[in-house]
Motif scaffolding. Structure first.
Motif, PDB file in Angstrom:
ATOM      1  N   SER A 198       0.809  -1.214   0.000  1.00 17.29           N
ATOM      2  CA  SER A 198       0.000   0.000   0.000  1.00 17.29           C
ATOM      3  C   SER A 198       0.844   1.266   0.000  1.00 17.29           C
ATOM      4  O   SER A 198       1.691   1.456   0.882  1.00 17.29           O
ATOM      5  CB  SER A 198      -0.920   0.003   1.228  1.00 17.29           C
TER       6      SER A 198
ATOM      7  N   ASP B 213      -0.394   4.256   0.496  1.00 14.78           N
ATOM      8  CA  ASP B 213      -0.868   5.095   1.601  1.00 14.78           C
ATOM      9  C   ASP B 213      -0.116   4.761   2.890  1.00 14.78           C
ATOM     10  O   ASP B 213       0.287   5.659   3.642  1.00 14.78           O
ATOM     11  CB  ASP B 213      -2.374   4.903   1.816  1.00 14.78           C
TER      12      ASP B 213
ATOM     13  N   GLU C 216       3.307   6.182   2.595  1.00 14.10           N
ATOM     14  CA  GLU C 216       3.293   7.646   2.745  1.00 14.10           C
ATOM     15  C   GLU C 216       3.166   8.028   4.217  1.00 14.10           C
ATOM     16  O   GLU C 216       3.818   8.965   4.681  1.00 14.10           O
ATOM     17  CB  GLU C 216       2.136   8.252   1.942  1.00 14.10           C
ATOM     18  N   ASN C 217       2.319   7.300   4.948  1.00 15.64           N
ATOM     19  CA  ASN C 217       2.165   7.577   6.374  1.00 15.64           C
ATOM     20  C   ASN C 217       3.464   7.331   7.126  1.00 15.64           C
ATOM     21  O   ASN C 217       3.844   8.105   8.016  1.00 15.64           O
ATOM     22  CB  ASN C 217       1.050   6.708   6.968  1.00 15.64           C
TER      23      ASN C 217
END
Length: 370
Positions: A191, A193, A196-197
């Motif tokens: 993922s 996302d 990125e987190n």
């Protein structure tokens, strides 16, 4: 479990098992096709290089490759910032402790990223989301190498600047490249996302990356300390965690295979075992020796804030070994040991190991694993 703290002021070591390194001119250098370690020639001089196939230190013997270049006066190592092997494969990220290690040994890091890959169509992976034949961005690698050649400060300064000014952008380029790879190959990757987190959390400040990475590194070392690997013959002592600092600001956690207490002295030992042969592989031996570079250069070692006496030792065990050889020793002892075992073909290797023990602050022991 034992826990030690150590301090290193300077690192001095001569490696005796280094191979003859193949040379490349920088303008023709292709990181994806070159040997895993070698020499780079440019107008700025000669540089020893090594490359990692994963940012994880336990994959594919990156320490062996670093060992091969250790006698070079100027050293770089090429490390991918992240390696995503597909949703059904591993996901590895570079750790802060790796930078600290390189700072301590004055090795300049080239922070790289993959831009192409293929779907893994092997019989065991064809139905899964797995990538193979990953290729680094050659232009990005060569550009950094050219910069390092002109850089006038230490590896510590370069590596710190790399983290503070380029880590986030390099990580973002890597994530974008994996999205493109996924689209082209139809292989799902981890993922974005979530990645990125992670990146946002890491880059809130420089120390955040340090904290997250060191927590992960310490956790891994503690998990490793509870496991006896087949390649390790652990007949004595306990595993321990070792936190090392140096005056330049490096900090990292390691796992020592064995800590043996002999009277008032602790022995920091790396163990390598061969289950079906006389000696462990050369890659295993060099991996152990590279770790001992750090241990043998410790100025101080403490347990519970109290200074302790210590030595460093490489323990090599193999199948059917008769007797025990303790190095450093006279070369006649090495020859007699090999004659006893009918393994005279190993004489050049053991002479090299004996030289390494003589020239550096370490002991090497060879014995049977039964």
């Amino acid at each position: 479990m034992l826990h030690f703290k150590g301090f290193v002021r300077d690192v001095k070591y001569h490696a005796c098992l280094t191979p003859e390194l193949l040379s490349y001119h920088l303008e023709d250098f292709d990181v994806n096709r070159a040997k895993t370690s070698g020499l780079l020639l440019s107008s700025n001089g000669q540089t020893g290089y090594s490359k990692w196939v994963s940012p994880k230190r336990t994959r594919s013997y990156p320490f062996e490759r670093l060992y091969n270049t250790f006698n070079c006066s100027h050293r770089i190592t090429i490390i991918p910032v992240i390696k995503d092997e597909g949703l059904d494969g591993d996901l590895d990220r570079v750790q802060y402790s790796t930078f600290s290690w390189m700072n301590l040994l004055n090795v300049y890091v080239v922070l790289a990223y993959y831009t192409s890959a293929e779907k893994n169509t092997s019989s065991k992976r064809a139905s899964k989301h797995c990538l193979t034949r990953q290729m680094l961005d050659r232009q990005n690698v060569n550009s950094q190498i050219e910069e390092i050649g002109k850089y006038k400060q230490s590896a510590l300064h370069w590596n710190r600047t790399l983290i503070e000014e380029r880590f986030a952008s390099t990580y973002q380029r890597a994530l974008a490249a994996y999205q493109d790879i996924s689209s082209r190959t139809k292989v799902e990757v981890h993922s974005r996302d979530t990645q990125e987190n992670y990146l946002q959390e890491v880059m809130r400040d420089h120390n955040r990356f340090k904290d997250i990475s060191l927590q992960g590194s310490l956790g891994a070392s503690r998990r490793e300390s509870a496991v006896s690997h087949q390649r390790e013959y652990l007949s004595e002592g306990k595993k321990a965690t070792l936190e090392i600092k140096n005056y330049l600001g490096g900090l990292y956690h390691l796992t020592v295979d064995e800590v043996i207490q002999e009277e008032q002295t602790y022995i920091l030992q790396e163990s390598k075992n061969a289950t079906n042969s006389f000696l462990p592989s050369l890659s295993d031996i060099k991996d152990g020796l590279f770790k001992l570079i750090l241990y043998s250069n410790l100025d101080t070692l403490s347990e519970n804030d109290s200074r302790v006496s210590f030595r460093t030792r490489l323990n090599l065990t193999g199948k059917g070994v008769q007797g025990t050889l303790k190095m450093p020793c006279d070369r006649t002892e090495v020859r007699a040991f090999l004659e006893q075992n009918g393994k005279m073909a190993k004489l050049p290797l053991l002479n090299g190991l004996n030289d390494e023990a003589h020239e550096n602050r370490l002991q090497i022991v060879i014995r049977g694993n039964q």
